[in-house]
Scaffold this active site. Structure first.
Site, PDB file in Angstrom:
ATOM      1  N   ASP A 168      -0.782  16.522  83.008  1.00  9.61           N
ATOM      2  CA  ASP A 168      -2.108  16.574  83.636  1.00  9.61           C
ATOM      3  C   ASP A 168      -2.901  17.755  83.051  1.00  9.61           C
ATOM      4  O   ASP A 168      -3.270  18.672  83.763  1.00  9.61           O
ATOM      5  CB  ASP A 168      -1.969  16.726  85.160  1.00  9.61           C
TER       6      ASP A 168
ATOM      7  N   HIS B  95       4.412  28.284  83.741  1.00 16.40           N
ATOM      8  CA  HIS B  95       5.086  27.193  84.450  1.00 16.40           C
ATOM      9  C   HIS B  95       5.507  26.073  83.492  1.00 16.40           C
ATOM     10  O   HIS B  95       6.687  25.832  83.269  1.00 16.40           O
ATOM     11  CB  HIS B  95       4.172  26.625  85.534  1.00 16.40           C
TER      12      HIS B  95
END
Length: 318
Positions: free
Chosen positions: A10, A242
């Protein structure tokens, strides 16, 4: 042989970094990107994925557009444009890419590739798990055909980043996450309990900017919004890596250690999106929704300096 990767993504600034790391990793052959809502809506995620492949000179890699709604057809989506910019890429407003997504849906593409290369494909899931759950529903054999699923998700024994209970990717579609975690696939999930140990400092950023790496230069342009978000949210000067940490764990699992157990996801109420690990240390007499569920691997420690070095080296060599 190179590992075959599909990246479900995303994009997203840290997604962009993770995608570039994969593309510049000699151990990896990226055979496709699939897109999902999360940092941006799915349509924009597809546009950004195509754009990033053009920047990297890899327009040969197919992009399959994923779901625009959650697994339960929910349309109220938690979009993180406050962290990544309205365009997902630091408000740079790049022109539209020339490429187009393939006709197949993300779920159909995942099923096809897993069936074509049984046991060989690593799926690196960097967003909500809707596409992966749809693939599991589409083909009962998908969980066995896919070689490995490496998930960026969960906040095991620490507070979440979507709310105190939940990490953003699991919170984005808790119902889908629970389907995936209980599917029986070979799963490693890398939560923010681990990724919050991996930090790109101002000095690292300056080193990237001073390098001749094309992709390093690109990332240094888009990363300002993400830095500002981290300063406002965490009072830190730097960013958590992340998505790149999950990607490096997929490339080189030796950078982490993990435990194993059943993971279930809370799907309602104030704890919606909470992913909880049952460590199998107590045997329960009663039969419950935890009973006889397959185990997954959950990352517990990380060699943070090694991860940062691997990310930096790949970006600067671009």
């Amino acid at each position: 042989m190179k590992k075959k990767f599909i990246i479900d993504t995303d994009p997203g600034i840290d997604d962009a970094m993770a995608i570039f790391v994969a593309l510049k990793s000699p151990e990896v052959n990226v055979i496709g990107l699939t897109t999902i809502f999360g940092n941006v809506y799915t349509t924009l995620a597809t546009r950004n994925a195509l754009h990033l492949l053009e920047v990297a000179g890899r327009t040969d890699i197919p992009v399959a557009e994923g779901s625009h709604v959650t697994i339960t057809k929910g349309t109220k989506l938690g979009i993180a444009d406050f962290a990544h910019g309205a365009d997902g890429l630091g408000n740079q407003n790049y022109p539209p890419p020339n490429g187009k997504p393939i006709e197949q849906s993300a779920a159909a593409f995942l099923v096809e590739q897993a069936s074509k290369y049984p046991g060989e494909v690593t799926l690196v899931a960097l967003g909500p798990l809707t596409n992966v759950a749809l693939a599991i529903q589409l083909d009962p054999a998908f969980s066995k055909n896919i070689g490995k699923i490496v998930i960026l998700g969960g906040a095991f024994a620490v507070n979440g980043n979507a709310n105190p209970a939940a990490e953003a990717n699991i919170s984005g579609d808790p119902d889908a996450a629970d389907i995936v975690f209980t599917s029986g696939a070979d799963i490693l999930t890398v939560g923010i309990n681990v990724t919050h140990q991996v930090f790109l400092t101002d000095a690292d950023r300056e080193k990237l900017a001073a390098s001749n790496g094309k992709l390093a230069q690109y990332l240094c342009k888009i990363v300002d919004v993400y830095y500002c978000y981290h300063y406002d949210a965490y009072n830190t000067k730097g960013i958590y890596l992340h998505d790149p940490t999950a990607m490096i764990a997929a490339i080189d699992p030796s950078v982490i250690t993990w435990t194993e157990g059943v993971v279930r996801v809370q799907r309602t109420g104030i704890m919606r999106g909470l992913a909880l690990l049952y460590n199998n240390q107590k045997r329960f007499a009663e039969v419950t929704e935890w009973s006889d569920k397959p185990s997954v691997k959950v990352a517990v420690t990380v060699d943070a300096p090694k991860v940062v070095k691997m990310v930096m080296d790949r970006l600067m060599s671009s």
